[in-house]
Motif scaffolding. Structure first.
Motif, PDB file in Angstrom:
ATOM      1  N   TYR A  49       6.981  43.701 100.357  1.00  0.00           N
ATOM      2  CA  TYR A  49       7.265  43.973  98.950  1.00  0.00           C
ATOM      3  C   TYR A  49       6.014  44.478  98.215  1.00  0.00           C
ATOM      4  CZ  TYR A  49       7.679  43.201  93.990  1.00  0.00           C
ATOM      5  OH  TYR A  49       7.605  43.380  92.641  1.00  0.00           O
ATOM      6  N   PRO A  50       4.847  43.817  98.364  1.00  0.00           N
ATOM      7  CA  PRO A  50       3.647  44.327  97.688  1.00  0.00           C
ATOM      8  C   PRO A  50       3.284  45.749  98.111  1.00  0.00           C
ATOM      9  CG  PRO A  50       3.267  42.108  98.436  1.00  0.00           C
ATOM     10  CD  PRO A  50       4.578  42.520  99.004  1.00  0.00           C
ATOM     11  N   LEU A  51       3.496  46.032  99.392  1.00  0.00           N
ATOM     12  CA  LEU A  51       3.169  47.373  99.892  1.00  0.00           C
ATOM     13  C   LEU A  51       4.025  48.424  99.182  1.00  0.00           C
ATOM     14  CD1 LEU A  51       1.328  48.441 102.145  1.00  0.00           C
ATOM     15  CD2 LEU A  51       3.321  48.466 103.632  1.00  0.00           C
ATOM     16  N   SER A  95       5.759  47.956  96.400  1.00  0.00           N
ATOM     17  CA  SER A  95       5.523  47.877  94.965  1.00  0.00           C
ATOM     18  C   SER A  95       4.245  48.605  94.565  1.00  0.00           C
ATOM     19  CB  SER A  95       5.458  46.402  94.575  1.00  0.00           C
ATOM     20  OG  SER A  95       4.919  46.253  93.317  1.00  0.00           O
ATOM     21  N   SER A  96       3.237  48.520  95.425  1.00  0.00           N
ATOM     22  CA  SER A  96       1.984  49.205  95.163  1.00  0.00           C
ATOM     23  C   SER A  96       2.227  50.714  95.145  1.00  0.00           C
ATOM     24  CB  SER A  96       0.984  48.840  96.266  1.00  0.00           C
ATOM     25  OG  SER A  96      -0.311  49.148  95.878  1.00  0.00           O
ATOM     26  N   LEU A 142       3.948  51.585  91.939  1.00  0.00           N
ATOM     27  CA  LEU A 142       3.008  51.574  90.806  1.00  0.00           C
ATOM     28  C   LEU A 142       2.130  52.821  90.775  1.00  0.00           C
ATOM     29  CD1 LEU A 142       1.783  47.861  90.728  1.00  0.00           C
ATOM     30  CD2 LEU A 142       2.915  49.072  88.873  1.00  0.00           C
ATOM     31  N   LEU A 181      -3.863  49.857  86.223  1.00  0.00           N
ATOM     32  CA  LEU A 181      -3.118  49.329  87.368  1.00  0.00           C
ATOM     33  C   LEU A 181      -2.446  50.437  88.162  1.00  0.00           C
ATOM     34  CD1 LEU A 181      -3.572  46.716  85.690  1.00  0.00           C
ATOM     35  CD2 LEU A 181      -1.442  45.909  86.682  1.00  0.00           C
ATOM     36  N   SER A 212      -3.460  51.416  91.948  1.00  0.00           N
ATOM     37  CA  SER A 212      -2.466  51.333  93.020  1.00  0.00           C
ATOM     38  C   SER A 212      -2.389  52.632  93.796  1.00  0.00           C
ATOM     39  CB  SER A 212      -1.094  50.995  92.444  1.00  0.00           C
ATOM     40  OG  SER A 212      -1.158  49.748  91.790  1.00  0.00           O
ATOM     41  N   ALA A 233      -5.133  52.356  96.197  1.00  0.00           N
ATOM     42  CA  ALA A 233      -4.761  51.403  97.240  1.00  0.00           C
ATOM     43  C   ALA A 233      -3.786  52.040  98.226  1.00  0.00           C
ATOM     44  CB  ALA A 233      -4.152  50.152  96.618  1.00  0.00           C
ATOM     45  N   SER A 234      -2.791  52.745  97.702  1.00  0.00           N
ATOM     46  CA  SER A 234      -1.815  53.370  98.590  1.00  0.00           C
ATOM     47  C   SER A 234      -2.475  54.441  99.449  1.00  0.00           C
ATOM     48  CB  SER A 234      -0.674  54.005  97.782  1.00  0.00           C
ATOM     49  OG  SER A 234      -0.034  53.015  97.025  1.00  0.00           O
ATOM     50  N   PHE A 285      -4.123  52.850 102.240  1.00  0.00           N
ATOM     51  CA  PHE A 285      -3.177  52.444 103.278  1.00  0.00           C
ATOM     52  C   PHE A 285      -2.800  53.626 104.158  1.00  0.00           C
ATOM     53  CE2 PHE A 285       1.364  52.035 104.486  1.00  0.00           C
ATOM     54  CZ  PHE A 285       1.185  51.075 105.470  1.00  0.00           C
ATOM     55  N   ILE A 316      -2.214  46.099 110.384  1.00  0.00           N
ATOM     56  CA  ILE A 316      -3.109  47.132 109.863  1.00  0.00           C
ATOM     57  C   ILE A 316      -3.035  47.261 108.336  1.00  0.00           C
ATOM     58  CG2 ILE A 316      -3.094  48.483 112.003  1.00  0.00           C
ATOM     59  CD1 ILE A 316      -1.435  50.577 110.310  1.00  0.00           C
ATOM     60  N   VAL A 317      -2.115  46.520 107.703  1.00  0.00           N
ATOM     61  CA  VAL A 317      -2.022  46.627 106.249  1.00  0.00           C
ATOM     62  C   VAL A 317      -3.294  46.061 105.614  1.00  0.00           C
ATOM     63  CG1 VAL A 317      -0.767  45.897 104.203  1.00  0.00           C
ATOM     64  CG2 VAL A 317       0.478  46.455 106.284  1.00  0.00           C
ATOM     65  N   PRO A 318      -4.048  46.869 104.881  1.00  0.00           N
ATOM     66  CA  PRO A 318      -5.237  46.326 104.241  1.00  0.00           C
ATOM     67  C   PRO A 318      -4.831  45.414 103.071  1.00  0.00           C
ATOM     68  CG  PRO A 318      -5.066  48.707 103.861  1.00  0.00           C
ATOM     69  CD  PRO A 318      -3.838  48.284 104.574  1.00  0.00           C
ATOM     70  N   HIS A 356      -6.072  44.867 100.343  1.00  0.00           N
ATOM     71  CA  HIS A 356      -6.235  45.388  98.991  1.00  0.00           C
ATOM     72  C   HIS A 356      -5.013  46.124  98.487  1.00  0.00           C
ATOM     73  CE1 HIS A 356     -10.289  44.454 100.214  1.00  0.00           C
ATOM     74  NE2 HIS A 356     -10.499  44.286  98.947  1.00  0.00           N
ATOM     75  N   VAL A 357      -4.210  46.615  99.425  1.00  0.00           N
ATOM     76  CA  VAL A 357      -3.002  47.314  99.001  1.00  0.00           C
ATOM     77  C   VAL A 357      -2.021  46.320  98.376  1.00  0.00           C
ATOM     78  CG1 VAL A 357      -1.149  48.830  99.746  1.00  0.00           C
ATOM     79  CG2 VAL A 357      -3.354  48.962 100.846  1.00  0.00           C
ATOM     80  N   THR A 358      -2.060  45.082  98.851  1.00  0.00           N
ATOM     81  CA  THR A 358      -1.116  44.092  98.341  1.00  0.00           C
ATOM     82  C   THR A 358      -1.655  43.368  97.106  1.00  0.00           C
ATOM     83  OG1 THR A 358      -1.990  42.272  99.663  1.00  0.00           O
ATOM     84  CG2 THR A 358      -0.347  43.682 100.709  1.00  0.00           C
ATOM     85  N   VAL A 365      -2.693  44.022  93.877  1.00  0.00           N
ATOM     86  CA  VAL A 365      -2.136  44.128  92.521  1.00  0.00           C
ATOM     87  C   VAL A 365      -0.738  43.516  92.444  1.00  0.00           C
ATOM     88  CG1 VAL A 365      -1.452  45.725  90.695  1.00  0.00           C
ATOM     89  CG2 VAL A 365      -3.573  46.099  91.945  1.00  0.00           C
ATOM     90  N   PRO A 366       0.194  43.920  93.344  1.00  0.00           N
ATOM     91  CA  PRO A 366       1.516  43.305  93.280  1.00  0.00           C
ATOM     92  C   PRO A 366       1.483  41.779  93.471  1.00  0.00           C
ATOM     93  CG  PRO A 366       1.597  45.281  94.596  1.00  0.00           C
ATOM     94  CD  PRO A 366       0.166  45.020  94.324  1.00  0.00           C
ATOM     95  N   VAL A 367       0.637  41.301  94.385  1.00  0.00           N
ATOM     96  CA  VAL A 367       0.573  39.849  94.592  1.00  0.00           C
ATOM     97  C   VAL A 367       0.036  39.163  93.334  1.00  0.00           C
ATOM     98  CG1 VAL A 367      -0.642  38.025  95.861  1.00  0.00           C
ATOM     99  CG2 VAL A 367       0.421  39.903  97.104  1.00  0.00           C
ATOM    100  N   MET A 397       2.853  39.163  90.846  1.00  0.00           N
ATOM    101  CA  MET A 397       3.867  38.218  91.288  1.00  0.00           C
ATOM    102  C   MET A 397       3.426  36.781  90.997  1.00  0.00           C
ATOM    103  SD  MET A 397       5.658  38.928  94.890  1.00  0.00           S
ATOM    104  CE  MET A 397       4.384  38.281  95.923  1.00  0.00           C
TER     105      MET A 397
END
Lengths: 311, 277
Positions: free
Chosen positions: A45-47, A49-50, A53, A279, A283, A286-287, A290, B116-118, B120-122, B124-126, B129
């Motif tokens: 979900y964060p992935l 959601s990021s 965003l 934000l 993001s 961040a994306s 990734f 492999i998910v860094p 930092h990508v998670t 902001v959403p975390v 949340m």
């Protein structure tokens, strides 16, 4: 009489086997549910959601921000600071490979050859890996300190005043100083990795080569180093992926400064979100991180697989 | 010629070995010695001078401060997280290693790809949340992300491990009428102890030193973990180098003590974990 004895057990067996089959059907779900749930909530979900965003402009107040389409991505493409940060990640990766791996191989050979005390040395060498990056960062900030740090202290005591530097404060040196600390911490890790590979090298081959008159140097270059090839690939892959997402130590030691001289993608992303409160754009960074890491992982896995089949 | 180079390498081995020992240990000696100095000494005496008196005053000051709160917080979060990681990942690993169901291989691949998910990508959403769930600035905010981000590598290690468990044991248990739950609890979990200890050691150390989530998801000293103690004290004591270095020592000490008890296992656990990750 005998059939009466068998009947109840048979029906009991049938019943239990039905229960058993049902158990077998639900079992995968029950066993996997907690893991899948946690991964969905805190990783997938964060992935997603990021990524969502990254199409939004938002300062974190109110809910959701405004949809701006590809604006953030266009900005990213033209953001020289982002590309400079990415370049620093690549420099970190390249220098980590070039500095860490050769030293690690030499140390592994040293430990492999040294019969006495190699266990104790290995244990002591490994200590830096137990430190948190914050503790490590604070420690080396003090070691690099231009006024009270031991590096400049020793240099000026030796009369080498011109060699004393503001190791972390000088934009030309900051990234190199950070890379030195990263290497200091991780060389032991790769050393243990190479040591394990060396100890799997058959002793008979070394002995046979020695009987044929090969010198220790020839044995190392011609026999042992080729034997380490696979381990080299694994190590390089680990360095590469690790370097792309490096954060803690740089954040603690320099915060990405001075003048963004040691900025990497993760520190830039962090500042964009938690200092500039962008934000959406954070993001996007961040994306992008990734996608870059995913691309690098896929490419390097492919490449190393091809090498593997060739060898 | 060959003889000489042989001699050279015989000499160079202890020299190189000791050289790296110095490179590794000198920073530690610097920390320990400086942390026993007074602030005055660091200004007047040369940096490599031994402390005038090996005083523990700085340590006492730090411990009497909030060090123990940080230590307790770390111990609390890490214990709960590691227990959950072990339970959740060994359950999933058993299903992936031995149970037949659709999409087994696909799910395994997907979970492993999670490595492999860094983080930092998670982030902001975390963070958003955690605020939405009202967990911001509590120790419980850390447990979810800690457990979840540790799962891919742990499941990977344990699945490999459980695939090695002999089929005969499972079949014997089946004949005894054991269902999958009993088989897991009585056979697979106990037989995977080496794998489980690798998972516990690796994740325990990684999470003990974790910085970003703790930094972003908590804010008050009462809810912060040990790595942040160093961070906070650094702000608090600004130029008091000896005290800051005492904090550095104290924050590393718990792991050094653990390491002193089981070096070999910790080295192996760390290696296994990072290699898979």
């Amino acid at each position: 009489m005998s059939s009466a004895e068998i009947a109840p057990t048979e029906s009991g067996h049938r019943q239990s086997s039905r229960r058993f089959r049902r158990a077998q059907k639900v079992a995968p779900f029950v066993f996997l549910a907690p893991a899948v749930l946690l991964l969905l909530v805190f990783l997938l979900y964060p992935l997603v959601s990021s990524f969502r965003l990254s199409f939004v402009s938002w300062n974190g107040l109110g809910d959701g921000g405004d949809f701006v389409g590809f604006q953030n991505w266009v900005r990213l493409a033209h953001d020289t600071l982002f590309w400079r940060s990415a370049l620093h990640n690549i420099l970190l990766a390249v220098f980590s490979v070039v500095v860490q791996l050769p030293i690690a191989v030499v140390l592994a050979v040293v430990l492999d050859e040294a019969s006495k005390g190699s266990r104790i040395l290995k244990i002591l060498y490994f200590l830096p890996l137990l430190m948190s990056s914050v503790a490590l960062g604070v420690l080396f900030k003090n070691i690099y300190d231009p006024n009270f740090g031991p590096i400049n202290g020793i240099l000026s005591e030796l009369g080498l005043y011109s060699w004393t530097q503001d190791w972390l404060g000088d934009p030309r040196l900051a990234l190199a100083s950070v890379i030195a600390v990263v290497s200091w911490q991780y060389i032991p890790f790769y050393m243990v990795l190479f040591l394990a590979a060396l100890s799997s090298f058959p002793r008979e081959i070394t002995e046979a080569a020695r009987l044929d008159g090969a010198s220790g140097r020839t044995i190392f270059w011609r026999l042992k180093l080729p034997h380490l090839q696979g381990t080299f690939r694994t190590a390089a892959l680990l360095v590469l992926i690790g370097s792309m997402r490096y954060f803690d130590l740089i954040y603690v030691m320099t915060g990405g400064g001075p003048e963004n001289a040691s900025e990497v993608m993760a520190t830039y992303m962090y500042r964009t979100v938690f200092a500039s409160f962008e934000l959406g754009y954070g993001s996007t960074i961040a994306s992008a991180m990734f996608f870059i890491i995913m691309a690098i992982s896929i490419v390097s896995l492919r490449v190393s697989q091809r090498f593997e089949t060739e060898v | 010629m060959a003889h000489r180079s042989f001699k050279l390498s015989r000499l160079s081995i202890p020299v190189l070995g000791l050289f790296w020992l110095a490179v590794t240990t000198l920073p530690f000696l610097f920390v320990v010695f400086t942390s026993m100095k007074t602030l005055q000494e660091t200004y007047t005496n040369p940096v490599w001078a031994l402390p005038e008196s090996f005083s523990l005053d700085n340590y006492i000051r730090v411990i009497e401060g909030s060090y123990l709160t940080y230590l307790r917080n770390s111990a609390f979060v890490i214990t709960i997280s590691v227990i959950l990681i072990v339970i959740v990942s060994s359950m999933a690993a058993y299903a992936l290693a031995r149970l037949k169901f659709r999409f087994n291989t696909a799910l395994f691949g997907l979970i492993v790809a999670g490595m492999i998910v860094p983080l930092h990508v998670t982030l902001v959403p975390v963070y958003l949340m955690t605020r939405a769930m009202g967990l911001y600035d509590t120790l419980f905010a850390l447990i979810g992300p800690y457990v979840a981000t540790s799962l891919p590598v742990s499941i990977f290690i344990l699945t490999e491990f459980m695939r090695q468990v002999p089929r005969e044991l499972e079949e014997a248990a089946l004949l005894d009428g054991c269902g999958p739950f009993k088989i897991f609890a009585k056979i697979f979990f106990p037989l995977s102890t080496p794998g489980i200890s690798t998972v516990a050691i690796y994740n325990g150390i990684m999470l003990w030193n974790e910085f970003v989530f703790a930094y972003v998801l908590t804010s008050s000293p009462e809810t912060r973990t040990l790595p942040l103690a160093v961070w906070e004290f650094q702000g608090q004591y600004a130029a008091d180098i000896p005290t800051i270095l005492a904090v550095v020592t104290l924050s590393t000490l718990p792991l050094i003590i653990v390491y002193a008890i089981g070096q070999e296992r910790i080295v192996n656990g760390m290696m296994a974990g990072s290699l898979k990750g």
